[in-house]
Design a protein around this motif. Sequence first.
Motif, PDB file in Angstrom:
ATOM      1  N   TYR A  68       0.835  -1.207   0.000  1.00  0.00           N
ATOM      2  CA  TYR A  68       0.000   0.000   0.000  1.00  0.00           C
ATOM      3  C   TYR A  68       0.868   1.253   0.000  1.00  0.00           C
ATOM      4  N   ARG A  69       1.886   1.266   0.837  1.00  0.00           N
ATOM      5  CA  ARG A  69       2.738   2.449   0.934  1.00  0.00           C
ATOM      6  C   ARG A  69       3.484   2.715  -0.374  1.00  0.00           C
ATOM      7  N   ASP A  71      -5.778  -1.882  -3.976  1.00  0.00           N
ATOM      8  CA  ASP A  71      -5.397  -1.685  -2.576  1.00  0.00           C
ATOM      9  C   ASP A  71      -5.766  -0.287  -2.098  1.00  0.00           C
ATOM     10  N   ARG A  72      -5.473   0.711  -2.918  1.00  0.00           N
ATOM     11  CA  ARG A  72      -5.746   2.095  -2.507  1.00  0.00           C
ATOM     12  C   ARG A  72      -7.248   2.360  -2.416  1.00  0.00           C
ATOM     13  N   VAL A 132      -8.971   0.020   1.003  1.00  0.00           N
ATOM     14  CA  VAL A 132      -8.808   0.433   2.403  1.00  0.00           C
ATOM     15  C   VAL A 132      -9.890   1.410   2.845  1.00  0.00           C
ATOM     16  N   TYR A 137      -8.230   8.812   3.883  1.00  0.00           N
ATOM     17  CA  TYR A 137      -7.644   8.043   2.779  1.00  0.00           C
ATOM     18  C   TYR A 137      -7.459   8.982   1.592  1.00  0.00           C
ATOM     19  N   SER A 188      -3.835   7.896   5.814  1.00  0.00           N
ATOM     20  CA  SER A 188      -3.588   6.459   5.761  1.00  0.00           C
ATOM     21  C   SER A 188      -2.119   6.129   5.548  1.00  0.00           C
ATOM     22  N   ILE A 228      -3.957  -1.045   8.339  1.00  0.00           N
ATOM     23  CA  ILE A 228      -4.048  -1.029   6.870  1.00  0.00           C
ATOM     24  C   ILE A 228      -3.773  -2.420   6.313  1.00  0.00           C
ATOM     25  N   LEU A 239      -6.397  -4.859   4.218  1.00  0.00           N
ATOM     26  CA  LEU A 239      -6.138  -5.302   2.853  1.00  0.00           C
ATOM     27  C   LEU A 239      -6.083  -6.824   2.757  1.00  0.00           C
TER      28      LEU A 239
END
Length: 320
Positions: free
Chosen positions: A88-89, A116-117, A120, A224, A268, A306, A310
């Motif tokens: 995610y990051r 993923d983005r 969440v 988010y 997030s 997070i 996911l």
Amino acid sequence: KKNEGGLGITNFPLVAPLCFAASVAEAFGETNVDSQAVATALLYRTLVAGLAPEQARIAAEASVKGTAAWMTAPARWDEEVFAAALRYRLGAVGRHDPPHLQCAPCGLIEPPAAFDRHAVGCVKRRGPNTTKTHNAVRDVSADIAEEAGLFVTKEPRDFKSFVCFGCSARLPVEEGPAHLQRCSPGSGFRKSGPDVRISWDEPAAKMSDGTLAHDVVYDWTVVYASAASHKDASLTTLFAAKRREKEGMYQGMVEETGSAFVVLGVSSLGVFAPETAAFVRSLARALGRPRAEIESRIRCALARGIGRTLRAARARRNQQ
């Protein structure tokens, strides 16, 4: 150092500052120029220059100092959860990911990183998976306050309300069941309210009339910023909107009890709103620990939430 060459960068406007820094260092005899730091900064600027605006905004958020502290924090991690949080990051794709994934609650089909983005913060998620991230942050902040010897109440019942999934109406808890029968019996509901009340040893926040209060009711909100609906809004704007929304719901009833109300915003990817940064400083003073340690614990809980969200979203997708 001039012997770094062009670092593989062909964009002259970006290389020029490095050349200038090297010439100044040579002219004034500064032999300890941190070439690695300069190279890293240039590479980052070069990469960001080639990103789409939305990607560049997310990259800027992820580069805020301290937001990556959870990756080296001394904490135990489930491997799948850590991998999901890291994907995610970075906006990365898993080695065995299919070309596209479908969000079970809303049906949206996206490439893995975009999935993923979206997942969440999907507004159509229901049940415990919708609160994993929020609850992780709430719980760790309450734990830290208790470790500091402060009186803490999680989810104070005085301010609970009933929220109908069918029409989004917010009502006193005792009126909820009757409303649900009239509105949409199968739609479901949730109970909502501020997250934690902390009694501080000294005044910790102001009420709307300027009165200082020892007792403060806090409500965490995770923003988010990667959500498609927020692509044209800055993080500052998103934090302000969430603060106004939560103050409209809770501030009046909280202040009637003589307590102050504060919204704690966090993105997030781990960026703190100003009120959250002030809260962290207060926790650090009360506990007698470095501020960076408190920040790291909160961001670690956030990233773990997070990751768990996911993992659950992908598992549910695999069952479709």
